[in-house]
Design a protein around this motif. Structure first.
Motif, mmCIF file in Angstrom:
data_model
loop_
_atom_site.group_PDB
_atom_site.id
_atom_site.type_symbol
_atom_site.label_atom_id
_atom_site.label_comp_id
_atom_site.label_asym_id
_atom_site.label_seq_id
_atom_site.Cartn_x
_atom_site.Cartn_y
_atom_site.Cartn_z
ATOM 1 N N ARG A 1 -0.592 -10.696 8.866
ATOM 2 C CA ARG A 1 -0.615 -9.245 8.721
ATOM 3 C C ARG A 1 0.845 -8.897 8.952
ATOM 4 O O ARG A 1 1.304 -8.987 10.074
ATOM 5 N N PHE B 1 -12.265 3.168 -3.846
ATOM 6 C CA PHE B 1 -13.200 2.134 -3.423
ATOM 7 C C PHE B 1 -13.652 2.475 -2.014
ATOM 8 O O PHE B 1 -13.102 3.369 -1.377
ATOM 9 N N GLN C 1 -14.730 1.498 1.962
ATOM 10 C CA GLN C 1 -14.561 0.539 3.056
ATOM 11 C C GLN C 1 -15.463 0.895 4.224
ATOM 12 O O GLN C 1 -15.674 2.068 4.542
ATOM 13 N N ARG D 1 -6.309 3.896 -3.728
ATOM 14 C CA ARG D 1 -5.043 3.183 -3.938
ATOM 15 C C ARG D 1 -4.761 3.145 -5.427
ATOM 16 O O ARG D 1 -5.622 2.770 -6.223
ATOM 17 N N ALA E 1 -11.727 -4.230 8.253
ATOM 18 C CA ALA E 1 -12.210 -3.398 7.152
ATOM 19 C C ALA E 1 -12.836 -4.301 6.092
ATOM 20 O O ALA E 1 -12.323 -5.391 5.818
ATOM 21 N N VAL E 2 -13.953 -3.836 5.553
ATOM 22 C CA VAL E 2 -14.660 -4.589 4.511
ATOM 23 C C VAL E 2 -14.664 -3.752 3.235
ATOM 24 O O VAL E 2 -14.936 -2.556 3.284
ATOM 25 N N GLY E 3 -14.354 -4.380 2.117
ATOM 26 C CA GLY E 3 -14.424 -3.693 0.831
ATOM 27 C C GLY E 3 -15.854 -3.736 0.307
ATOM 28 O O GLY E 3 -16.367 -4.800 -0.031
ATOM 29 N N GLU F 1 -3.586 1.219 -7.735
ATOM 30 C CA GLU F 1 -3.174 -0.089 -8.220
ATOM 31 C C GLU F 1 -3.778 -0.340 -9.589
ATOM 32 O O GLU F 1 -4.592 0.447 -10.054
ATOM 33 N N THR G 1 -10.955 -12.217 -0.868
ATOM 34 C CA THR G 1 -11.205 -11.669 0.464
ATOM 35 C C THR G 1 -12.141 -10.480 0.381
ATOM 36 O O THR G 1 -11.894 -9.563 -0.388
ATOM 37 N N VAL G 2 -13.221 -10.486 1.161
ATOM 38 C CA VAL G 2 -14.102 -9.307 1.182
ATOM 39 C C VAL G 2 -13.962 -8.505 2.466
ATOM 40 O O VAL G 2 -14.457 -7.390 2.548
ATOM 41 N N GLY G 3 -13.303 -9.075 3.445
ATOM 42 C CA GLY G 3 -13.110 -8.318 4.676
ATOM 43 C C GLY G 3 -11.982 -8.934 5.471
ATOM 44 O O GLY G 3 -11.761 -10.148 5.399
ATOM 45 N N ILE H 1 0.834 -1.205 0.000
ATOM 46 C CA ILE H 1 0.000 0.000 0.000
ATOM 47 C C ILE H 1 0.864 1.248 0.000
ATOM 48 O O ILE H 1 0.682 2.139 -0.829
ATOM 49 N N GLY I 1 -13.310 -5.568 -9.388
ATOM 50 C CA GLY I 1 -13.155 -5.692 -7.941
ATOM 51 C C GLY I 1 -11.940 -4.963 -7.408
ATOM 52 O O GLY I 1 -11.602 -5.073 -6.226
ATOM 53 N N ARG I 2 -11.239 -4.244 -8.266
ATOM 54 C CA ARG I 2 -10.063 -3.495 -7.837
ATOM 55 C C ARG I 2 -10.114 -2.114 -8.488
ATOM 56 O O ARG I 2 -9.986 -1.990 -9.695
ATOM 57 N N TYR I 3 -10.372 -1.117 -7.686
ATOM 58 C CA TYR I 3 -10.551 0.231 -8.212
ATOM 59 C C TYR I 3 -9.587 1.172 -7.506
ATOM 60 O O TYR I 3 -9.018 0.827 -6.479
ATOM 61 N N ARG J 1 -16.481 -4.733 -3.562
ATOM 62 C CA ARG J 1 -16.433 -6.184 -3.786
ATOM 63 C C ARG J 1 -17.662 -6.864 -3.211
ATOM 64 O O ARG J 1 -18.166 -7.828 -3.772
HETATM 65 P P1 ATP Z 1 -5.946 -7.503 -1.861
HETATM 66 O O1 ATP Z 1 -5.113 -8.613 -1.347
HETATM 67 O O2 ATP Z 1 -7.153 -7.940 -2.622
HETATM 68 O O3 ATP Z 1 -5.156 -6.433 -2.566
HETATM 69 P P2 ATP Z 1 -5.713 -6.007 0.551
HETATM 70 O O4 ATP Z 1 -5.008 -6.940 1.453
HETATM 71 O O5 ATP Z 1 -4.943 -4.942 -0.126
HETATM 72 O O6 ATP Z 1 -6.559 -6.818 -0.549
HETATM 73 P P3 ATP Z 1 -6.992 -4.679 2.741
HETATM 74 O O7 ATP Z 1 -5.990 -3.608 2.774
HETATM 75 O O8 ATP Z 1 -7.016 -5.709 3.817
HETATM 76 O O9 ATP Z 1 -6.968 -5.394 1.319
HETATM 77 O O10 ATP Z 1 -8.465 -4.015 2.609
HETATM 78 C C1 ATP Z 1 -9.658 -4.662 3.075
HETATM 79 C C2 ATP Z 1 -10.636 -4.907 1.947
HETATM 80 O O11 ATP Z 1 -10.766 -3.765 1.092
HETATM 81 C C3 ATP Z 1 -10.226 -6.008 0.995
HETATM 82 O O12 ATP Z 1 -10.562 -7.246 1.515
HETATM 83 C C4 ATP Z 1 -11.030 -5.679 -0.253
HETATM 84 O O13 ATP Z 1 -12.355 -6.181 -0.143
HETATM 85 C C5 ATP Z 1 -11.072 -4.183 -0.235
HETATM 86 N N1 ATP Z 1 -10.106 -3.604 -1.193
HETATM 87 C C6 ATP Z 1 -8.776 -3.447 -1.045
HETATM 88 N N2 ATP Z 1 -8.237 -2.844 -2.129
HETATM 89 C C7 ATP Z 1 -9.282 -2.615 -3.002
HETATM 90 C C8 ATP Z 1 -9.384 -2.016 -4.296
HETATM 91 N N3 ATP Z 1 -8.336 -1.500 -4.922
HETATM 92 N N4 ATP Z 1 -10.612 -1.960 -4.869
HETATM 93 C C9 ATP Z 1 -11.692 -2.460 -4.241
HETATM 94 N N5 ATP Z 1 -11.657 -3.031 -3.027
HETATM 95 C C10 ATP Z 1 -10.468 -3.114 -2.402
#
Ligand code: ATP
Ligand code: MG
Length: 416
Positions: free
Chosen positions: A257, A123, A125, A111, A304-306, A113, A279-281, A59, A118-120, A309
């Motif tokens: 973690r 997004f 939380q 972020r 934290a929950v996305g 990325e 992973t959704v949360g 991150i 599912g990756r924006y 997603r």
């Molecule tokens: P991933 O492994 O998918 O990159 P992460 O470990 O970066 O996830 P966390 O930082 O734990 O994710 O964030 C908690 C939740 O936020 C994730 O489980 C996911 O549902 C959501 N999330 C994280 N990054 C994104 C993104 N770029 N777009 C949408 N949802 C996201």
């Protein structure tokens, strides 16, 4: 014509129904568990996230929208919520006094990325943070809140809970050395990221998704075999409290973690339903984080929950949460005065009411009413008004009745 920035999106129309339903669950459920809302800024000094998330994490290393402000300050759009809340707990001295402080937040995160489904880059939380208690009962409560949240959203059956313990500053260093020793033997088989992690953050190798790394990691030593007696006791208690709350879980010794101030409990909600292992949360205990950001020793745990997603998952599960209108009010040029008055008084009752601003023909208004998917149509016609009445039509069964204006609200409140 302007176009939105890559990785950003507009959310509107049918999609909003899902968001609204989830937002209702967020607010009502968090408050029923005794959490109060925390609204922190979207923009912080970048250092808050360097320290709060860790400068060796993906991150912070690669994903943060960070920039220099006009006055030279290095700022960043928040990539997650915990660091900002903890900064606030320290700055506002919320650690003072006894008792547990429980907060939740909901809002956009950023972020940079690679965008994909599912990756924006923006997004949303929903997250909670509980401060001030190291009791395993809090761990179980936070996990229970997470599970209940998904149940209330209607998709509990598609998710499973995984938990792990990642030890503490007592027992982790010894384990970490074992891990480095093990992975060093297979260094050539690791991906470039993991080669680097070997010196910066070896625990992270355990949950690398690259197949080669996964294969090497599958025989690596795991933290739960090296827990000190306090951590062992804590982990057993968390499992016990989950069991008595009727919460099913799997222990996944490879979940990590990868930061030093995370301790003991780590957990994730995972779905295999539509895409394996997504992973959704996720969450965990971070007893060292408040201190890391300049506060006292003050334990904390959160998740934290996305939400983006989660919405995708709910849609794929075939659940429908469309916002529906309660009443479509039909009125005509001759009855518009009485019609608008009635519109206001029905909206005052908090029903969803809409109308046709063009005051078209009966036929065209009924078409619009159908399209609006309203549960009821109320027709304010001249003839009905002469009898101090309106026509009430049930759009589900087509049944129609004449109702006195004085009785309309009573009748509707029995139906809506
Ligand atoms: P991933 O492994 O998918 O990159 P992460 O470990 O970066 O996830 P966390 O930082 O734990 O994710 O964030 C908690 C939740 O936020 C994730 O489980 C996911 O549902 C959501 N999330 C994280 N990054 C994104 C993104 N770029 N777009 C949408 N949802 C996201
Ligand atoms: Mg990520």
């Amino acid at each position: 014509m302007f176009r939105k920035i890559r990785g950003f999106r507009d959310i509107y129309g049918e999609e909003i129904g899902y968001w609204r339903k989830i937002e209702e669950v967020i607010y009502s459920l968090s408050e029923s568990f005794g959490y109060s809302e925390y609204k922190m800024p979207v923009l912080e000094k970048a250092e808050v996230f360097d320290r709060g998330i860790g400068s060796t994490t993906d991150i912070v290393e690669k994903e943060m929208f960070a920039f220099e402000d006009r006055n030279g300050d290095l700022l960043a759009l928040r990539p997650e919520g915990t660091a900002g809340v903890v900064r606030g707990v320290v700055e506002n001295k919320l650690y003072a006094g006894s008792g547990v402080k429980k907060y939740y937040y909901y809002g956009p995160m950023f972020r940079r990325e690679r965008p994909q489904k599912g990756r924006y880059r923006q997004f949303y939380q929903y997250g909670v943070e509980a401060f001030g208690s190291a009791s395993p009962i809090v761990d179980a409560e936070v996990i229970q809140l997470l599970c209940t949240f998904f149940d209330k959203c209607g998709i509990g059956e598609f998710l499973r809970l995984e938990i792990n313990s990642i030890g503490c500053p007592e027992c982790r260093p010894g384990y970490k050395n074992k891990l480095i020793e093990y992975f060093s033997k297979y260094e050539n088989e690791l991906c470039e990221d993991c080669k680097r992690r070997l010196s910066t953050n070896p625990l992270r190798i355990l949950d690398c998704k690259v197949p080669g790394c996964k294969k090497v990691a599958s025989d690596a030593p795991v933290m739960i075999d090296y827990l000190c007696s306090e951590c062992r006791k804590h982990f057993d208690s968390v499992k016990y409290y989950l069991e008595i709350s009727g919460i099913n879980y799997d222990v996944n010794p490879f979940m990590v973690r990868g930061l030093d101030y995370y301790v003991r409990t780590a957990f994730e909600m995972i779905t295999d339903k539509f895409e394996a292992n997504s992973t959704v949360g996720a969450g965990g205990r971070y007893d060292g984080l408040v201190k890391q950001l300049g506060g006292p020793d003050y334990p904390g745990i959160g998740f934290a929950v996305g939400i983006d997603r989660l919405v995708n998952l709910i849609k794929e599960a075939g659940l429908t949460y469309e916002e529906t209108l309660d009443i479509f009010l039909v009125m005509f040029p001759e009855t518009v005065d009485a019609g608008l008055k009635l519109l206001k008084s029905l909206r005052d009752e908090n029903w969803g009411v809409d109308m046709d601003f063009e005051l078209g023909s009966m036929k065209s208004q009924m078409k619009k009413a159908n399209r609006s998917q309203a549960s009821y149509v109320v027709i304010v016609g001249e003839e009905e008004l002469g009898k101090n009445a309106v026509t009430l039509k049930n759009m589900t069964d087509g049944e129609q009745q004449l109702v006195l204006l004085d009785e309309l609200k009573n009748i509707l409140s029995q139906k809506l």
